[in-house]
Design an enzyme around this catalytic site. Structure first.
Site, PDB file in Angstrom:
ATOM      1  N   ASP A 361       0.855  -1.185   0.000  1.00 35.49           N
ATOM      2  CA  ASP A 361       0.000   0.000   0.000  1.00 35.49           C
ATOM      3  C   ASP A 361       0.895   1.242   0.000  1.00 35.49           C
ATOM      4  O   ASP A 361       1.842   1.345   0.786  1.00 35.49           O
ATOM      5  CB  ASP A 361      -0.898  -0.001   1.231  1.00 35.49           C
ATOM      6  CG  ASP A 361      -1.961   1.075   1.154  1.00 35.49           C
ATOM      7  OD1 ASP A 361      -3.067   0.753   0.660  1.00 35.49           O
ATOM      8  OD2 ASP A 361      -1.693   2.202   1.588  1.00 35.49           O
ATOM      9  N   GLU A 404      -4.734   2.450  -4.069  1.00 33.21           N
ATOM     10  CA  GLU A 404      -3.268   2.348  -3.997  1.00 33.21           C
ATOM     11  C   GLU A 404      -2.818   1.016  -3.416  1.00 33.21           C
ATOM     12  O   GLU A 404      -1.655   0.865  -3.025  1.00 33.21           O
ATOM     13  CB  GLU A 404      -2.719   3.503  -3.153  1.00 33.21           C
ATOM     14  CG  GLU A 404      -3.081   3.462  -1.675  1.00 33.21           C
ATOM     15  CD  GLU A 404      -4.419   4.102  -1.361  1.00 33.21           C
ATOM     16  OE1 GLU A 404      -4.639   4.461  -0.196  1.00 33.21           O
ATOM     17  OE2 GLU A 404      -5.256   4.243  -2.280  1.00 33.21           O
TER      18      GLU A 404
END
Length: 494
Positions: A361, A404
């Site tokens: 992430d 993301e």
């Protein structure tokens, strides 16, 4: 007999019946036998009636069958009456001539007024006029016979009688001309049909050539593996002229690795299709769809069709990419990742091989979007995906799960090796400098990784990796954390 045309069979039967009747009548003249007289007259009238039926059959009209039994039965009854009651020969001759003269009337009418068959019109006119002369002379003979009977004229030998000699001098020659005419009618129809068939064959050949030319596929006729004929499209696909392609093995149009498969389909009795690469004269290959089908049941010729499916294959690949890849980063989407990851988990379970799964992430990604705009955020995601693909090995599976968040499945990789790879990825990504206009910025990534254990499912493995990612986020970000038993589980958002 002029098979398969209708009519000549009746004419042949009528001819033999007429000849037989004449021979029997000659026998009567020589012997005086009443039986031969009756049979001779009946045979001659039956022959004339059958001859006329042939005209109706030839013209495609319904047959007046009744004229045969009617004419024969009438002359037989009058002939028997003549012999049993010593009748008058002139009256009998009048009856015979009346029947024989009236028989052709229907056929004459049909021959002279028919207009639907112009090819046989000259011969039809000849037959019609000949039968008209025969009918007229025969009816005159009958009138003379009735006259002699009514006047009670003395008996005269046939060879001395005008009424007897009249039909032999005029009616019989006219009937012979009628026979010649029907022969000409048959020949004219044969010639007309031959010309029609030839014209149809030319027309069909031209139509076939135009159809082949209009087809977007390359079409060829193949016999015993050799090209017999082809359309212009094959020249375009193969880069060879039709003259050069003629009598060449059809396998020359395909690379050698496809020869065995194509030969198998060529030997099949039913139609078949297959997808193979085809070969251009330049040596380049292109994807093609092949259709093979028998040309007819009577020959071993085959119709082989080649369609260039380069565009279709490209479209299929594009659709496949759209169905399996993330449009922004070109990483696998979640569904495609799950399908491939399940196979790797089964392999790891079967062979007890190491496997690791990492959840990654990007840190503070929302701030990048807010400060530098979504375009900068998209570029950052693309840079990260490119870096991941650079460091990945063959067999690793990389996916964007959303936003993301990315997932990386590392096949044949234990915990230690996965940590080394992820640390390298983290360091190289942290060293990247992103530019947006006159400003520049850097990015960091956090990762959680879990190693496969016997009994693990994809969900359980992902859950542990996600817990490790949570620990990485809560511990300050920009780090890689391996899931262990003593790892504190947390679900708070970061």
């Amino acid at each position: 007999m002029s098979r398969p045309y209708s009519g000549p069979g009746f004419w042949m039967a009528g001819s033999w019946s007429l000849i037989g009747g004449i021979m029997l009548f000659i026998g009567f003249i020589l012997t005086g036998s009443p039986i031969l007289n009756v049979l001779g007259n009946a045979g001659q009238l039956a022959g004339e009636a059958l001859f006329l039926l042939g005209i109706f059959r030839f013209m495609g009209r319904p047959l007046p069958w009744w004229i045969v039994p009617l004419s024969v039965s009438l002359i037989v009854l009058f002939n028997i009456h003549y012999w049993m009651f010593s009748g008058n020969s002139d009256f009998l001759m009048g009856v015979y001539s009346t029947i024989a003269g009236l028989l052709p009337i229907q056929a004459i009418w049909l021959l002279l007024r028919e207009k639907s068959d112009p090819a046989t019109r000259p011969a039809r006119l000849l037959v019609g006029i000949s039968l008209l002369i025969y009918s007229g002379v025969t009816l005159v003979r009958g009138v003379l016979g009735y006259h002699d009977w009514w006047q009670g004229s003395p008996y005269v030998n046939p060879y001395e009688s005008f009424s007897y000699l009249l039909p032999y001098n005029f009616a019989i020659p006219a009937l012979v001309m009628g026979f010649i005419g029907v022969t000409l009618m048959t020949m004219q129809r044969i010639l007309a049909n031959s010309q029609l068939h030839a014209e149809q064959a030319r027309s069909n050949a031209m139509r076939f050539e135009r159809l082949l030319g209009a087809s977007t596929s390359a079409v060829m006729i193949v016999k015993t593996g050799l090209i017999q004929d082809a359309n212009k499209r094959l020249e375009e696909l193969s880069g060879l002229s039709r003259k050069r392609l003629s009598q060449q093995p059809v396998l020359t149009l395909f690379p050698s690795q496809s020869h065995e498969l194509i030969q198998d389909h060529l030997s099949r009795p039913q139609a078949s299709q297959l997808d193979v690469d085809a070969l251009h004269a330049s040596g380049q290959h292109f994807p093609a769809e092949i259709s093979i089908a028998p040309l007819s049941d009577e020959s071993d010729d085959l119709v082989l069709e080649i369609r260039d499916v380069t565009h279709r294959k490209a479209l299929e690949e594009q659709l496949l990419l759209l169905a399996t890849q993330d449009s922004l980063t070109s990483a696998l989407n979640r569904r495609a990742f799950n399908a491939q990851a399940q196979l790797e988990l089964k392999r790891a379970d079967r062979y007890k091989r190491p496997l690791s799964l990492a959840v990654l992430d990007l840190d503070h990604f929302k701030r990048i979007n807010d400060e530098y705009g979504h375009l900068a955020g998209d570029q950052a995601l693309q840079q990260f995906a490119d870096l991941c693909r650079t460091l990945m090995r063959q067999g690793d599976i990389f996916s964007r799960f959303g936003g993301e968040e990315f997932v990386l499945l590392l096949a044949e990789t234990d915990a230690a090796a996965s940590i080394l790879l992820l640390e390298r990825l983290r360091e190289e990504f942290s060293a990247l400098v992103m530019h947006q206009g006159t400003e520049s910025f850097g990015l960091q990534v956090s990762a959680g990784v879990a190693s496969w254990r016997p009994g693990d499912t994809l969900d359980s493995l992902f859950k542990r990796a996600d817990q490790a990612l949570y620990r990485a986020k809560s511990s300050g970000r920009n780090r890689v954390v391996l899931w262990t038993e003593d790892l504190h589980k947390g679900t708070a958002d970061v």
